[in-house]
Design an enzyme around this catalytic site. Structure first.
Site, mmCIF file in Angstrom:
data_model
loop_
_atom_site.group_PDB
_atom_site.id
_atom_site.type_symbol
_atom_site.label_atom_id
_atom_site.label_comp_id
_atom_site.label_asym_id
_atom_site.label_seq_id
_atom_site.Cartn_x
_atom_site.Cartn_y
_atom_site.Cartn_z
ATOM 1 N N ARG A 45 30.321 22.440 57.100
ATOM 2 C CA ARG A 45 30.379 23.905 56.949
ATOM 3 C C ARG A 45 28.998 24.530 57.143
ATOM 4 O O ARG A 45 28.878 25.698 57.493
ATOM 5 C CB ARG A 45 30.904 24.285 55.559
ATOM 6 C CG ARG A 45 32.359 23.910 55.293
ATOM 7 C CD ARG A 45 32.833 24.588 54.016
ATOM 8 N NE ARG A 45 34.080 24.051 53.483
ATOM 9 C CZ ARG A 45 35.296 24.443 53.861
ATOM 10 N NH1 ARG A 45 35.441 25.355 54.786
ATOM 11 N NH2 ARG A 45 36.372 23.917 53.309
ATOM 12 N N GLU A 102 38.610 36.534 58.468
ATOM 13 C CA GLU A 102 39.047 35.129 58.581
ATOM 14 C C GLU A 102 38.124 34.400 59.560
ATOM 15 O O GLU A 102 37.563 35.013 60.483
ATOM 16 C CB GLU A 102 40.496 35.193 59.075
ATOM 17 C CG GLU A 102 41.390 34.032 59.126
ATOM 18 C CD GLU A 102 41.413 32.958 58.086
ATOM 19 O OE1 GLU A 102 40.334 32.452 57.753
ATOM 20 O OE2 GLU A 102 42.511 32.553 57.701
ATOM 21 N N ASP A 139 45.123 30.013 63.528
ATOM 22 C CA ASP A 139 45.769 28.957 64.330
ATOM 23 C C ASP A 139 47.281 29.230 64.375
ATOM 24 O O ASP A 139 47.753 29.979 65.232
ATOM 25 C CB ASP A 139 45.439 27.600 63.697
ATOM 26 C CG ASP A 139 45.990 26.425 64.484
ATOM 27 O OD1 ASP A 139 46.448 26.621 65.617
ATOM 28 O OD2 ASP A 139 45.956 25.289 63.971
ATOM 29 N N GLY A 189 35.998 28.898 54.560
ATOM 30 C CA GLY A 189 35.383 28.829 55.883
ATOM 31 C C GLY A 189 34.731 30.098 56.376
ATOM 32 O O GLY A 189 33.883 30.072 57.264
HETATM 33 P P1 5GP Z 1 46.741 28.843 60.164
HETATM 34 O O1 5GP Z 1 47.520 29.198 58.922
HETATM 35 O O2 5GP Z 1 46.495 30.017 61.072
HETATM 36 O O3 5GP Z 1 47.377 27.690 60.890
HETATM 37 O O4 5GP Z 1 45.363 28.260 59.696
HETATM 38 C C1 5GP Z 1 44.392 29.004 59.110
HETATM 39 C C2 5GP Z 1 43.363 28.136 58.391
HETATM 40 O O5 5GP Z 1 43.391 26.775 58.837
HETATM 41 C C3 5GP Z 1 41.971 28.648 58.674
HETATM 42 O O6 5GP Z 1 41.579 29.588 57.725
HETATM 43 C C4 5GP Z 1 41.140 27.387 58.592
HETATM 44 O O7 5GP Z 1 40.786 27.141 57.250
HETATM 45 C C5 5GP Z 1 42.089 26.290 59.031
HETATM 46 N N1 5GP Z 1 41.895 25.955 60.462
HETATM 47 C C6 5GP Z 1 42.662 26.350 61.515
HETATM 48 N N2 5GP Z 1 42.177 25.843 62.667
HETATM 49 C C7 5GP Z 1 41.076 25.124 62.308
HETATM 50 C C8 5GP Z 1 40.117 24.368 63.071
HETATM 51 O O8 5GP Z 1 40.161 24.230 64.293
HETATM 52 N N3 5GP Z 1 39.114 23.788 62.351
HETATM 53 C C9 5GP Z 1 39.007 23.889 60.993
HETATM 54 N N4 5GP Z 1 37.969 23.270 60.417
HETATM 55 N N5 5GP Z 1 39.887 24.592 60.264
HETATM 56 C C10 5GP Z 1 40.906 25.201 60.922
#
Ligand code: 5GP
Length: 195
Positions: free
Chosen positions: A169, A103, A107, A48
């Site tokens: 994307r 990054e 989230d 991403g």
């Molecule tokens: P985390 O481990 O912080 O929960 O998530 C990180 C990864 O989850 C990010 O690098 C991304 O790939 C994906 N991600 C988190 N939130 C979103 C979102 O709102 N939309 C999308 N498409 N991917 C997300």
């Protein structure tokens, strides 16, 4: 820059192209101060991050190396899982390097925390994180990125590198999909027609 009309699958735009450009310039200026006289290793989190990495990098005035890391926690859906797998990691050691993790969105914080810990365990001299978007309401760790483009509410966003079922994307802005799209039976996705 020529703006595209909003994609029909989108409900609304959260961050337009002009706003993204401004964020990249502001973050670039801060990072130029942080890394003046240093040669950091950029650790870009695939997939991403690619548009953000490209636009942000254009602002850098310091020398830097590029390495890529890939991990997964969303598995194509809209909700993060607690299980993070790192399936691509640099072959060259990060020992004594100043590492800047780039990054697209943080989230739960689980992915970035795992990547940061792995870089530190390899003996990186410093590890900082820059993210285009931050969703602190989704946090399952105490992780706070060092540099944040924009803090957003707990929404599932797509575009500018971020996907839904690996699609969107290529969209040049960040937005929110229509509920009808999110709730659609996967066999009816427009890209499944003809399969
Ligand atoms: P985390 O481990 O912080 O929960 O998530 C990180 C990864 O989850 C990010 O690098 C991304 O790939 C994906 N991600 C988190 N939130 C979103 C979102 O709102 N939309 C999308 N498409 N991917 C997300």
């Amino acid at each position: 820059m020529k703006s595209q009309p909003i994609h029909p699958d989108f409900d609304r735009v959260l961050l337009n192209e002009k706003e993204i450009e401004t964020i990249c310039k502001e973050l670039g200026a801060k990072l130029n101060k942080e890394y003046a006289g240093k040669v950091p290793t950029i650790l870009a989190v695939l997939k991403g991050v690619t548009p953000f990495l490209t636009d942000l990098s254009k602002e850098f005035t310091f020398y830097c190396d590029y390495e890529y890391v890939a991990s997964s926690s969303y598995h194509g859906g809209v909700v993060t899982s607690n299980w993070v797998e790192i399936y691509l990691w640099p072959r060259l050691t990060l020992r004594n390097k100043d590492v800047l993790i780039v990054e697209d969105i943080v989230d739960s914080g689980l992915t970035i925390q795992k990547i940061k810990q792995k870089a530190l365990s390899e003996g990186a001299k410093s590890v900082k994180v820059v993210t285009l978007l931050d969703k602190p309401e989704g946090r399952k760790t105490k992780f706070v990125p060092d540099y944040i483009g924009k803090t957003i509410p707990k929404l599932f966003v797509v575009g500018y590198g971020m996907d839904f079922d690996e699609k969107y994307r290529n969209i040049p802005y960040v937005g929110v999909l229509k509920p009808s799209m999110i709730n659609m039976n996967p066999k009816d996705y427009p890209w499944k027609k003809g399969e």
